[in-house]
Motif scaffolding. Structure first.
Motif, PDB file in Angstrom:
ATOM      1  N   ALA A 233      40.187  45.590  25.649  1.00 37.39           N
ATOM      2  CA  ALA A 233      41.058  45.953  26.769  1.00 37.39           C
ATOM      3  C   ALA A 233      40.236  46.227  28.018  1.00 37.39           C
ATOM      4  O   ALA A 233      39.068  46.621  27.947  1.00 37.39           O
ATOM      5  CB  ALA A 233      41.883  47.185  26.416  1.00 37.39           C
ATOM      6  N   GLY A 234      40.861  46.065  29.160  1.00 38.32           N
ATOM      7  CA  GLY A 234      40.189  46.311  30.425  1.00 38.32           C
ATOM      8  C   GLY A 234      41.197  46.618  31.515  1.00 38.32           C
ATOM      9  O   GLY A 234      42.411  46.591  31.280  1.00 38.32           O
ATOM     10  N   SER A 235      40.734  46.958  32.682  1.00 39.72           N
ATOM     11  CA  SER A 235      41.612  47.267  33.808  1.00 39.72           C
ATOM     12  C   SER A 235      41.131  46.511  35.036  1.00 39.72           C
ATOM     13  O   SER A 235      39.933  46.281  35.218  1.00 39.72           O
ATOM     14  CB  SER A 235      41.617  48.780  34.089  1.00 39.72           C
ATOM     15  N   ILE A 236      42.103  46.151  35.871  1.00 44.52           N
ATOM     16  CA  ILE A 236      41.817  45.386  37.086  1.00 44.52           C
ATOM     17  C   ILE A 236      42.164  46.255  38.277  1.00 44.52           C
ATOM     18  O   ILE A 236      43.275  46.788  38.368  1.00 44.52           O
ATOM     19  CB  ILE A 236      42.634  44.073  37.123  1.00 44.52           C
ATOM     20  N   GLN A 237      41.236  46.473  39.168  1.00 39.70           N
ATOM     21  CA  GLN A 237      41.454  47.240  40.382  1.00 39.70           C
ATOM     22  C   GLN A 237      42.024  46.344  41.476  1.00 39.70           C
ATOM     23  O   GLN A 237      41.467  45.296  41.775  1.00 39.70           O
ATOM     24  CB  GLN A 237      40.132  47.875  40.862  1.00 39.70           C
ATOM     25  N   ILE A 238      43.155  46.771  42.059  1.00 39.70           N
ATOM     26  CA  ILE A 238      43.831  45.989  43.092  1.00 39.70           C
ATOM     27  C   ILE A 238      43.899  46.832  44.348  1.00 39.70           C
ATOM     28  O   ILE A 238      44.316  47.991  44.307  1.00 39.70           O
ATOM     29  CB  ILE A 238      45.242  45.569  42.651  1.00 39.70           C
ATOM     30  N   SER A 239      43.509  46.313  45.457  1.00 41.87           N
ATOM     31  CA  SER A 239      43.625  46.992  46.746  1.00 41.87           C
ATOM     32  C   SER A 239      44.424  46.107  47.698  1.00 41.87           C
ATOM     33  O   SER A 239      44.186  44.904  47.779  1.00 41.87           O
ATOM     34  CB  SER A 239      42.233  47.272  47.332  1.00 41.87           C
ATOM     35  N   PHE A 240      45.398  46.758  48.355  1.00 43.76           N
ATOM     36  CA  PHE A 240      46.274  46.002  49.252  1.00 43.76           C
ATOM     37  C   PHE A 240      45.787  46.139  50.691  1.00 43.76           C
ATOM     38  O   PHE A 240      45.279  47.187  51.102  1.00 43.76           O
ATOM     39  CB  PHE A 240      47.718  46.520  49.154  1.00 43.76           C
ATOM     40  N   THR A 241      45.986  45.105  51.440  1.00 46.26           N
ATOM     41  CA  THR A 241      45.648  45.115  52.858  1.00 46.26           C
ATOM     42  C   THR A 241      46.629  45.995  53.603  1.00 46.26           C
ATOM     43  O   THR A 241      47.838  45.905  53.377  1.00 46.26           O
ATOM     44  CB  THR A 241      45.707  43.683  53.420  1.00 46.26           C
ATOM     45  N   PRO A 242      46.172  46.955  54.409  1.00 46.49           N
ATOM     46  CA  PRO A 242      47.116  47.827  55.127  1.00 46.49           C
ATOM     47  C   PRO A 242      48.046  47.037  56.025  1.00 46.49           C
ATOM     48  O   PRO A 242      47.658  46.043  56.633  1.00 46.49           O
ATOM     49  CB  PRO A 242      46.197  48.754  55.938  1.00 46.49           C
ATOM     50  N   ARG A 243      49.282  47.507  56.089  1.00 50.62           N
ATOM     51  CA  ARG A 243      50.308  46.819  56.864  1.00 50.62           C
ATOM     52  C   ARG A 243      50.210  47.262  58.327  1.00 50.62           C
ATOM     53  O   ARG A 243      50.395  48.438  58.644  1.00 50.62           O
ATOM     54  CB  ARG A 243      51.686  47.166  56.292  1.00 50.62           C
TER      55      ARG A 243
END
Length: 420
Positions: A233-243
């Motif tokens: 198992a693993g985890s994926i880090q997601i970062s969104f571009t600020p609006r």
């Protein structure tokens, strides 16, 4: 005219007078005796006996005993001296009248003092009884609080035990998966270490029956060894571009914000200072904002009753300002007026419409205060609903998150206890 009685006998000592008076066949119930410091009267119709005493007596300790058609008086002297006569010599009618009136006034004052003393004793008894009842109620309340605390601790222990059982069950489930993963890795290692097979030069000879069975078993073992191990198992880090671009018109709340501003402006104009009951107020006392600030200062000094009075007057002047109800709900929470706190929080939420960003903080406080009142009434489900509504408004508030989690634990503990 009553018949005056002159037949009586008396004796004396330095401390007391002993007087005997015949009733002349009159019923004992019809005899009326009045005794003062200097005056003694016995009225047994149609006869009347009165004497104006030679010196003052202690009418509070003197006694009269009726029996065998006689009245026996024991009159205690105030000064231990021998009297020359029983009655005062040289008494005219005016002096007799003054002595009678003075004796009656003294008797009335003594009766009034006795009544007041009796009332004071009764009030003292009532105060003592009230204190005892309050002490008993306090002990009962403390006993109930202790029982609640014990039940809460018991429910907490049961909940912790249930969580521990769940954790152990999860551990038991993880062990077989770990063993399966280890077997898969061992099979891969055996497959990697196995030498490559040589090419066959001749067709194999025919094997006996038991050889065939052995070959089938070996092929099944190869199939099992070829199954790959499960992926880790693993985890994926997601970062969104600020609006940064402006909000689309279909997603904006311009209409709601304009409606909220319009309601606020109408609320500021909705004053009722022209009523007769507000004519005697000072000019600043007719300002709801000034009263709100005064109530806030009183609340800060823990004078909650005075703060409620300030908010009450402000609401009577203007009943359209939601913060007045919201602040009064906080005072009712401190005073344990839980139903009034729920009413004021609900009224504030009713006025805090439509929901926009400008009134988000006030709406969150209203939900939290109403939820707190519900929880103190042990209505935890309703309280949790208000806390969840507050979290929808401010999801990052850690204090509200922790309180909501505590309420969930209480509800789960109650459900577990009823299930057991």
């Amino acid at each position: 005219m009553p018949v005056r009685v002159s037949e009586f006998s008396w004796q004396q000592t330095p401390a007391a007078i002993f007087l005997s008076l015949p009733l002349r066949g009159v019923c004992v119930r019809d005899a009326d005796v009045f005794c003062g410091e200097s005056y003694l009267k016995v009225n047994f119709s149609p006869f009347l006996f009165e004497v104006f005493l030679y010196a003052p007596i202690d009418d509070g300790n003197s006694k009269a005993k009726i029996g065998n058609d006689m009245i026996f008086f024991t009159l205690y002297k105030k000064e231990p001296v021998m009297w020359e006569t029983l009655s005062m010599p040289g008494v005219d009618k005016e002096m007799m009248q003054r002595i009678r009136e003075k004796s009656i006034l003294q008797a009335q004052e003594k009766a009034k003092e006795a009544t007041e003393a009796k009332s004071a004793a009764k009030r003292e008894d009532q105060r003592y009884t009230l204190g005892v009842m309050m002490k008993i109620e306090e002990e009962e309340r403390k006993k109930i609080e202790d029982m609640k605390e014990n039940e809460r601790k018991k429910a907490t222990r049961e909940l912790e035990a249930w969580k521990e059982c769940q954790r152990q069950a999860e551990e038991q489930k993880r062990i077989p998966r770990k063993e399966k993963c280890q077997r898969g890795r061992q099979a891969e290692e055996r497959g990697a270490l196995k030498p490559p097979s040589l090419p066959r030069k001749a067709p194999p000879t025919r094997l006996p029956e038991r050889g065939k069975n052995w070959e089938n078993i070996f092929s099944e073992k190869l199939k099992e060894d070829s199954i790959p191990a499960p992926r880790s198992a693993g985890s994926i880090q997601i970062s969104f571009t600020p609006r940064v671009f402006p909000t689309a018109l279909r997603e904006s709340q311009v209409a709601e914000e304009e409606e909220w501003l319009h309601k606020q402006a109408e609320a500021r104009r909705a004053l009722s200072t022209d009523l007769p009951e507000f004519c005697d107020l000072k000019e600043e006392e007719k300002n709801p904002d000034w009263l709100k600030e005064k109530g806030n200062k009183l609340f800060a000094t823990e004078n909650y009753l005075a703060a409620v009075d300030a908010y009450n007057l402000a609401i009577r002047l203007n009943s359209k300002i939601p913060l007045l109800y919201l602040n009064r709900a906080a005072c009712h929470l401190k005073l344990k007026n839980l139903h009034k706190a729920i009413e004021d929080s609900s009224k504030a939420l009713e006025l805090l419409t439509p929901p926009v960003s400008d009134n988000a903080s006030a709406r969150m406080k209203a939900h939290v205060r109403r939820g707190t009142a519900f929880c103190q009434l042990e209505l935890y489900v309703e309280g949790l609903q208000d806390y969840e509504a507050a979290l929808k408004i401010d999801p990052a508030n850690t204090v509200v998150q922790n309180d909501a989690e505590k309420i969930r634990n209480i509800i789960q503990g109650t459900a577990l206890k009823s299930h057991d």
